[in-house]
Design an enzyme around this catalytic site. Sequence first.
Site, mmCIF file in Angstrom:
data_model
loop_
_atom_site.group_PDB
_atom_site.id
_atom_site.type_symbol
_atom_site.label_atom_id
_atom_site.label_comp_id
_atom_site.label_asym_id
_atom_site.label_seq_id
_atom_site.Cartn_x
_atom_site.Cartn_y
_atom_site.Cartn_z
ATOM 1 N N LYS A 31 0.621 -1.365 0.214
ATOM 2 C CA LYS A 31 -0.294 -0.115 0.067
ATOM 3 C C LYS A 31 0.795 1.135 0.647
ATOM 4 C CE LYS A 31 -0.917 0.315 5.420
ATOM 5 N NZ LYS A 31 -1.433 0.733 6.499
ATOM 6 N N LEU A 34 7.259 1.034 -2.258
ATOM 7 C CA LEU A 34 8.643 -0.332 -1.572
ATOM 8 C C LEU A 34 9.700 0.479 -1.429
ATOM 9 C CD1 LEU A 34 8.244 -1.469 -5.296
ATOM 10 C CD2 LEU A 34 7.054 -2.102 -3.912
ATOM 11 N N GLY A 35 10.397 -0.556 -0.477
ATOM 12 C CA GLY A 35 11.169 -0.705 0.409
ATOM 13 C C GLY A 35 10.481 -0.886 1.948
ATOM 14 N N GLY A 36 9.360 -0.483 2.489
ATOM 15 C CA GLY A 36 8.914 -0.244 3.242
ATOM 16 C C GLY A 36 8.985 0.188 4.731
ATOM 17 N N ALA A 112 -3.981 -5.719 0.972
ATOM 18 C CA ALA A 112 -4.588 -7.399 0.693
ATOM 19 C C ALA A 112 -5.339 -7.986 1.899
ATOM 20 C CB ALA A 112 -3.496 -8.398 -0.454
ATOM 21 N N GLU A 200 13.817 4.898 31.215
ATOM 22 C CA GLU A 200 13.414 3.610 30.742
ATOM 23 C C GLU A 200 13.347 2.415 32.277
ATOM 24 O OE1 GLU A 200 14.172 -0.210 29.443
ATOM 25 O OE2 GLU A 200 13.791 1.563 28.276
ATOM 26 N N GLY A 265 8.638 -0.371 21.224
ATOM 27 C CA GLY A 265 9.344 -1.213 20.725
ATOM 28 C C GLY A 265 8.033 -2.054 19.301
ATOM 29 N N HIS A 437 47.656 -2.987 9.222
ATOM 30 C CA HIS A 437 47.669 -2.453 10.007
ATOM 31 C C HIS A 437 48.124 -1.464 9.267
ATOM 32 C CE1 HIS A 437 49.846 -0.874 14.283
ATOM 33 N NE2 HIS A 437 50.371 -0.199 12.576
#
EC number: 1.8.1.4
Length: 458
Positions: A31, A34-36, A112, A200, A265, A437
Amino acid sequence: MTLAIIGGGPAGYAAAVSAAQQGRNVLLIDKGKLGGTCLNEGCIPTKSLLESANVLDKIKHADSFGIELPAGAISVDWSKMQSRKQQVVSQLVQGVQYLMKKNQIQVVKGTASFLSERKLLIEGENGKEIREADQVLIASGSEPIELPFAPFDGEWILDSKDALSLSEIPSSLVIVGGGVIGCEYAGLFARLGSQVTIIETADRLIPAEDEDIARLFQEKLEEDGVEVHTSSRLGRVDQTAKTAIWKSGQREFKTKADYVLVAIGRKPRLDGLQLEQAGVDFSPKGIPVNGHMQTNVPHIYACGDAIGGIQLAHAAFHEGIIAASHASGRDVKINEKHVPRCIYTSPEIACIGMTERQARSIYGDVKIGEFSFSANGKALIKQQAEGKVKIMAEPEFGEIVGVSMIGPDVTELIGQAAAIMNGEMTADMAEHFIAAHPTLSETLHEALLSTIGLAVHA
């Protein structure tokens, strides 16, 4: 045979390319771009901004390298940093689009959902359509976890995506969560001049990693001006007063900030897939799969963040390729015993395998080898001599079971550690290695030698 893939992130597009290379007819539905998340809202854009902060650090210390700058010559242009970030993202997105075209993968922009085991309802730019596939791969990714009393609003309470596109550098920022995402953002904004506070719940930052490494990192973060509160919990927020109210023990504290970034998370993105229509087992933690990445319905696969577990792009790439190969008839299984874990802070952190605590819980008296960057020539040349390499070897054969690093460019060194561990090499084999080195990789070599008492420069 058609393989339909839901999701075009690292797992999805890697699977699509791999399946097409193996002769499959591939349909990919996504949707967004591309690549998320990784490419558009996560790994790549954050690292672009972090690299700008790294350049700023180097310029600030130019005088120690014999380079003098006029007073007031250094300034930060946030809008240009944003433009550069977007240029990098756009170039890589175009690269993925090229891969789809090159491999003749049909890409449909839309969502989908399952109607049955092999039927998908696709809702996209051209309306609704029903498509059938012989096999389906679910690579729907993940989304940030919200706090019930402080839902994301994109204005004051931010998720990681919101924080990427702020209109200006905040003067103050509260970050809820001291894991990978929270610490990367803390380092970024602190170096750009923000007053950053981390809250945290665990007793230390990056609690999943080695305690020594976490302690060294927290000390450096606090030196950079970040206020760190561990064993603390956000209790509520006052949006009108822009104040985060949090507790440490029985005491309550209030911190006023321009923004609150919640980074506690991510969870699998499964809503709307109608998995029950296909009979696929799932839970809030993700979709269970076997070693071939198959769900309980054998012709339906799942990988990446959708299955929970290791939420890392490089793991997702690997899982996608394994799923595509098995779906194409190859008898392959996943091996995620040795997956590198990288944190792009300053200094960087990179780990693979077990922590010292984990190794001792299994093997007892493990062999520990360490080497400090302060004794490494290249680190001193770069004037980045903070940190160390730490290696855990099991006591009987000396096989390396864990490597933890904190220091300059260690995310580039961890690949060597991965090769060592995947090859099941033992520490005494390090005697036969020759590290160039001066390089930072000498620290890994010396740490290996240290486990058998043969480090030269320690």
